[in-house]
Design an enzyme around this catalytic site. Structure first.
Site, PDB file in Angstrom:
ATOM      1  N   ARG A 171       0.832  -1.205   0.000  1.00 52.65           N
ATOM      2  CA  ARG A 171       0.000   0.000   0.000  1.00 52.65           C
ATOM      3  C   ARG A 171       0.869   1.258   0.000  1.00 52.65           C
ATOM      4  O   ARG A 171       0.446   2.316  -0.419  1.00 52.65           O
ATOM      5  CB  ARG A 171      -0.885   0.031   1.261  1.00 52.65           C
ATOM      6  CG  ARG A 171      -1.970  -1.010   1.286  1.00 52.65           C
ATOM      7  CD  ARG A 171      -2.617  -1.075   2.660  1.00 52.65           C
ATOM      8  NE  ARG A 171      -3.189   0.182   3.102  1.00 52.65           N
ATOM      9  CZ  ARG A 171      -4.411   0.622   2.787  1.00 52.65           C
ATOM     10  NH1 ARG A 171      -5.178  -0.113   2.013  1.00 52.65           N
ATOM     11  NH2 ARG A 171      -4.854   1.763   3.257  1.00 52.65           N
ATOM     12  N   ARG A 175       9.789   5.460  -3.368  1.00 52.11           N
ATOM     13  CA  ARG A 175      10.251   6.217  -4.538  1.00 52.11           C
ATOM     14  C   ARG A 175      11.606   6.868  -4.290  1.00 52.11           C
ATOM     15  O   ARG A 175      11.964   7.120  -3.141  1.00 52.11           O
ATOM     16  CB  ARG A 175       9.197   7.237  -4.996  1.00 52.11           C
ATOM     17  CG  ARG A 175       8.650   8.176  -3.983  1.00 52.11           C
ATOM     18  CD  ARG A 175       7.727   9.209  -4.649  1.00 52.11           C
ATOM     19  NE  ARG A 175       6.311   8.849  -4.600  1.00 52.11           N
ATOM     20  CZ  ARG A 175       5.477   9.269  -3.647  1.00 52.11           C
ATOM     21  NH1 ARG A 175       5.895  10.049  -2.679  1.00 52.11           N
ATOM     22  NH2 ARG A 175       4.214   8.915  -3.675  1.00 52.11           N
ATOM     23  N   ARG A 250      -9.097  -6.416  13.224  1.00 47.21           N
ATOM     24  CA  ARG A 250      -8.375  -5.546  14.169  1.00 47.21           C
ATOM     25  C   ARG A 250      -9.271  -4.359  14.473  1.00 47.21           C
ATOM     26  O   ARG A 250     -10.038  -3.892  13.619  1.00 47.21           O
ATOM     27  CB  ARG A 250      -7.071  -5.021  13.557  1.00 47.21           C
ATOM     28  CG  ARG A 250      -6.036  -6.082  13.331  1.00 47.21           C
ATOM     29  CD  ARG A 250      -5.530  -6.698  14.598  1.00 47.21           C
ATOM     30  NE  ARG A 250      -4.611  -5.818  15.328  1.00 47.21           N
ATOM     31  CZ  ARG A 250      -4.147  -6.094  16.536  1.00 47.21           C
ATOM     32  NH1 ARG A 250      -4.534  -7.187  17.176  1.00 47.21           N
ATOM     33  NH2 ARG A 250      -3.304  -5.264  17.129  1.00 47.21           N
ATOM     34  N   ARG A 282      -0.035   5.911  16.152  1.00 42.94           N
ATOM     35  CA  ARG A 282       0.122   7.255  15.598  1.00 42.94           C
ATOM     36  C   ARG A 282      -0.637   8.281  16.425  1.00 42.94           C
ATOM     37  O   ARG A 282      -1.554   7.933  17.171  1.00 42.94           O
ATOM     38  CB  ARG A 282      -0.305   7.327  14.123  1.00 42.94           C
ATOM     39  CG  ARG A 282      -1.560   6.581  13.777  1.00 42.94           C
ATOM     40  CD  ARG A 282      -1.745   6.453  12.248  1.00 42.94           C
ATOM     41  NE  ARG A 282      -2.827   5.532  11.975  1.00 42.94           N
ATOM     42  CZ  ARG A 282      -3.168   5.062  10.784  1.00 42.94           C
ATOM     43  NH1 ARG A 282      -2.513   5.438   9.716  1.00 42.94           N
ATOM     44  NH2 ARG A 282      -4.156   4.208  10.629  1.00 42.94           N
ATOM     45  N   GLU A 302      -3.777   6.638  18.716  1.00 45.65           N
ATOM     46  CA  GLU A 302      -4.418   5.448  18.159  1.00 45.65           C
ATOM     47  C   GLU A 302      -3.761   4.177  18.703  1.00 45.65           C
ATOM     48  O   GLU A 302      -2.580   3.950  18.503  1.00 45.65           O
ATOM     49  CB  GLU A 302      -4.274   5.533  16.633  1.00 45.65           C
ATOM     50  CG  GLU A 302      -4.979   4.455  15.875  1.00 45.65           C
ATOM     51  CD  GLU A 302      -4.999   4.734  14.367  1.00 45.65           C
ATOM     52  OE1 GLU A 302      -5.009   5.923  13.952  1.00 45.65           O
ATOM     53  OE2 GLU A 302      -4.989   3.757  13.610  1.00 45.65           O
ATOM     54  N   TYR A 350      -9.856  -5.127   2.731  1.00 49.90           N
ATOM     55  CA  TYR A 350      -9.182  -3.911   3.204  1.00 49.90           C
ATOM     56  C   TYR A 350      -9.370  -2.809   2.150  1.00 49.90           C
ATOM     57  O   TYR A 350      -8.446  -2.406   1.472  1.00 49.90           O
ATOM     58  CB  TYR A 350      -7.707  -4.247   3.411  1.00 49.90           C
ATOM     59  CG  TYR A 350      -6.840  -3.231   4.132  1.00 49.90           C
ATOM     60  CD1 TYR A 350      -7.329  -1.999   4.572  1.00 49.90           C
ATOM     61  CD2 TYR A 350      -5.501  -3.523   4.379  1.00 49.90           C
ATOM     62  CE1 TYR A 350      -6.498  -1.100   5.221  1.00 49.90           C
ATOM     63  CE2 TYR A 350      -4.669  -2.638   5.031  1.00 49.90           C
ATOM     64  CZ  TYR A 350      -5.176  -1.431   5.446  1.00 49.90           C
ATOM     65  OH  TYR A 350      -4.337  -0.545   6.088  1.00 49.90           O
ATOM     66  N   ASP A 352     -10.100   0.895   0.562  1.00 53.38           N
ATOM     67  CA  ASP A 352     -10.017   2.337   0.792  1.00 53.38           C
ATOM     68  C   ASP A 352     -11.356   2.958   0.403  1.00 53.38           C
ATOM     69  O   ASP A 352     -12.172   2.329  -0.268  1.00 53.38           O
ATOM     70  CB  ASP A 352      -8.896   2.945  -0.063  1.00 53.38           C
ATOM     71  CG  ASP A 352      -7.526   2.614   0.500  1.00 53.38           C
ATOM     72  OD1 ASP A 352      -7.409   2.418   1.720  1.00 53.38           O
ATOM     73  OD2 ASP A 352      -6.565   2.548  -0.294  1.00 53.38           O
TER      74      ASP A 352
HETATM   75  N1  UDP Z   1       3.367   0.835   7.780  1.00 53.48           N
HETATM   76  C1  UDP Z   1       4.596   0.777   8.415  1.00 53.48           C
HETATM   77  N2  UDP Z   1       5.097   1.897   8.979  1.00 53.48           N
HETATM   78  C2  UDP Z   1       4.456   3.090   8.955  1.00 53.48           C
HETATM   79  C3  UDP Z   1       3.214   3.145   8.295  1.00 53.48           C
HETATM   80  C4  UDP Z   1       2.692   2.001   7.722  1.00 53.48           C
HETATM   81  O1  UDP Z   1       5.196  -0.280   8.479  1.00 53.48           O
HETATM   82  O2  UDP Z   1       4.974   4.064   9.515  1.00 53.48           O
HETATM   83  C5  UDP Z   1       2.834  -0.421   7.201  1.00 53.48           C
HETATM   84  C6  UDP Z   1       2.002  -1.190   8.196  1.00 53.48           C
HETATM   85  O3  UDP Z   1       2.209  -2.571   7.979  1.00 53.48           O
HETATM   86  C7  UDP Z   1       0.596  -0.815   7.819  1.00 53.48           C
HETATM   87  C8  UDP Z   1       0.707  -0.722   6.307  1.00 53.48           C
HETATM   88  O4  UDP Z   1       1.996  -0.159   6.104  1.00 53.48           O
HETATM   89  O5  UDP Z   1      -0.350  -1.773   8.239  1.00 53.48           O
HETATM   90  C9  UDP Z   1      -0.357   0.108   5.639  1.00 53.48           C
HETATM   91  O6  UDP Z   1      -0.346   1.412   6.170  1.00 53.48           O
HETATM   92  P1  UDP Z   1      -1.481   2.468   5.869  1.00 53.48           P
HETATM   93  O7  UDP Z   1      -1.008   3.780   6.330  1.00 53.48           O
HETATM   94  O8  UDP Z   1      -1.920   2.309   4.465  1.00 53.48           O
HETATM   95  O9  UDP Z   1      -2.628   1.927   6.846  1.00 53.48           O
HETATM   96  P2  UDP Z   1      -4.023   2.560   7.287  1.00 53.48           P
HETATM   97  O10 UDP Z   1      -3.890   4.046   7.204  1.00 53.48           O
HETATM   98  O11 UDP Z   1      -5.055   1.945   6.393  1.00 53.48           O
HETATM   99  O12 UDP Z   1      -4.157   2.076   8.689  1.00 53.48           O
END
Ligand code: UDP
Length: 368
Positions: A171, A175, A250, A282, A302, A350, A352
Site C-alpha cells: 500500500r 520512490r 483488528r 500514531r 491510536e 481492506y 479504501d
Molecule cells: N506501515 C509501516 N510503517 C508506517 C506506516 C505504515 O510499516 O509508519 C505499514 C504497516 O504494515 C501498515 C501498512 O503499512 O499496516 C499500511 O499502512 P497504511 O497507512 O496504508 O494503513 P491505514 O492508514 O489503512 O491504517
C-alpha cells in the site's frame, strides 16, 4: 410499509447504495446500530475542528469518475498526506523516499540510496516474498524495515510480520525522489465540512433509523415493515451467527484530547510512532487536515488491538486462514438470494474509501 431495500449500516457503502437506489425510484430504509450515521468515516466538530472520530480518513483516488462522484457531495481541499515517522526520537519522512534515505544514511543521490538498499537486500537471499517481512525486506532492505516497518506493523496487526500477507506493505509507495506524498493517486483531499456532511447529503430524503441493531430489529418484527431485499454492510460472519467460526478483525481505540490554547501541537496531521515499545501507532492532529487556525487543537492517539465482541471492527486480517474462512461464508452468502453483502466488513476486504464507492456503484449497476 413495504420497502424495496433495507440497508444495514449507514457507512459509506450503505449511503452510496441508498442514494443511488433512491434515485432509481426504490424505497429504502437505512438502519444503523450506532447513534450516528457515517460509520467509521464519521467526523465530529469539536472546538470548530472536524475530528476524525474513528481514525484519519484521507480521500485519494486515481479514478476520475469516483473523484467527480464524491465531488457532488462536498468541496475538497488540497491536503496532501505527508506523515512523519518517529523512531527512538529521530524523525523520518514517509512514505519511503529520498528524504527518508538521506536522513537514514546521510546520502544525497538516488544512486547512493539504491546502492545502499541493494547492498542490504543482497545478503538476505530472498526469492519470491511470501509474507510481509520478506516483502518489506526485499523492497527497502534491513534499516528501513527495522526502524520504520517492523514495530509499527506488529503493533497494528498484533502478530509477527512473517505471519502477515505481503500486500499490506505494498500500500505504501517507495520512490527515489524527494517527494513526501503518502499516496501515488492523481486526486487527494479532505472534504470541507467533514465526512459526516457528505453522508448526510447522500442520505437526504431517505429514512434512517439509528440505534437500531439489525437482528434485534428483525426479530422484533421490524415495525411491521417488509423488505424485498437487504443490503448488509456489517460483519459477514456475524450475519451468519459465526456458524463457521470467527473471522479475525483488528480494532483501534482512540484517546481524543482537546488541548486548550495549544495552537499547534505536533506540526503535522499524522505522526507515526514506529517503535514497538510505544503502545500507540500514531498521533493525529486533526486541524492540520484542514489547515485550521483555531486557537486550540484536538489530538488523537491510536491504539490497535484484536477485535472482540462489543468492539468496533476496523480492519479485516486477510491472512490465508481468514481468507479461506471468508470464502466459505461467501458461499453461504450466495445462498441468501435476497441479501447483498457490501463494504469492508460484508466483503472482508481492506478497502479504501474510493474502492468502497466504486464497489457500491457496481452493486447498484448489477441490481438495476
Ligand atoms: N506501515 C509501516 N510503517 C508506517 C506506516 C505504515 O510499516 O509508519 C505499514 C504497516 O504494515 C501498515 C501498512 O503499512 O499496516 C499500511 O499502512 P497504511 O497507512 O496504508 O494503513 P491505514 O492508514 O489503512 O491504517
Amino acid at each position: 410499509m413495504k420497502y424495496d431495500y433495507l440497508i444495514v449500516g449507514a457507512g459509506l457503502f450503505g449511503a452510496v447504495f441508498a442514494h443511488e437506489m433512491t434515485k432509481e425510484g426504490k424505497k429504502c430504509l437505512v438502519i444503523d446500530k450506532r447513534e450516528h450515521i457515517a460509520g467509521n468515516v464519521y467526523t465530529k466538530k469539536w472546538e470548530d475542528i472536524d475530528v476524525h472520530w474513528y481514525g484519519a480518513h484521507i480521500f485519494h483516488t486515481s479514478n476520475e469518475e469516483i473523484w467527480n462522484y464524491i465531488g457532488q457531495f462536498a468541496k475538497f481541499n488540497n491536503f496532501i498526506n505527508s506523515p512523519i515517522a518517529v523512531y527512538k526520537d529521530e524523525l523520518y519522512n514517509l512514505p519511503f523516499n529520498m528524504n527518508t534515505f538521506s536522513k537514514l544514511w546521510n546520502i544525497k543521490t538516488p544512486k547512493e540510496a539504491q546502492a545502499k538498499i541493494r547492498e542490504q537486500i543482497e545478503s538476505l537471499n530472498i526469492g519470491e516474498p511470501s509474507n510481509l517481512e520478506q516483502q518489506a525486506l526485499s523492497l527497502v532492505g534491513t534499516d528501513v524495515y527495522e526502524k520504520l516497518i517492523k514495530g509499527y506493523t506488529e503493533k497494528q496487526w498484533g502478530r509477527d510480520c512473517t505471519e502477515l500477507p505481503a500486500f499490506i506493505i505494498k500500500r505504501l509507495p517507495l520512490r527515489f525522489t524527494y517527494d513526501n506524498n503518502y499516496f501515488n493517486d492523481r486526486y487527494q483531499g479532505i472534504p470541507e465540512g467533514g465526512y459526516t456532511a457528505i453522508v448526510e447529503k447522500m442520505l437526504e430524503g431517505i429514512e434512517v433509523r439509528l440505534n437500531t441493531e439489525f437482528k434485534e430489529y428483525m426479530n422484533s418484527g421490524a415495525d411491521g415493515n417488509t423488505f424485498d431485499k437487504i443490503l448488509y454492510t456489517g460483519m459477514i460472519d456475524e450475519y451468519f451467527d459465526f456458524s463457521l467460526g470467527e473471522l479475525e478483525y483488528r480494532t483501534v481505540y482512540f484517546e481524543h484530547e482537546l488541548m486548550e490554547n495549544v495552537e499547534n501541537y505536533q506540526g503535522n496531521a499524522v505522526v507515526n510512532y514506529t517503535e514497538r515499545e510505544i503502545p500507540y501507532t500514531r498521533i493525529i492532529e486533526h486541524k492540520h487536515f484542514a489547515f485550521g487556525k483555531q486557537p486550540s487543537t484536538v489530538v488523537s492517539k491510536e491504539y490497535p488491538k484484536s477485535w472482540e465482541k462489543g468492539d468496533e471492527p476496523y480492519y479485516p486480517v486477510n491472512n490465508e486462514r481468514n481468507n479461506a474462512l471468508y470464502e466459505q461464508y461467501a458461499k453461504l452468502a450466495d445462498g441468501e438470494k435476497n441479501v447483498l453483502f457490501g463494504g469492508r466488513l460484508g466483503q472482508y476486504k481492506y478497502y479504501d474509501m474510493d474502492k468502497v464507492i466504486e464497489a457500491a456503484l457496481q452493486m447498484v449497476a448489477d441490481n438495476r
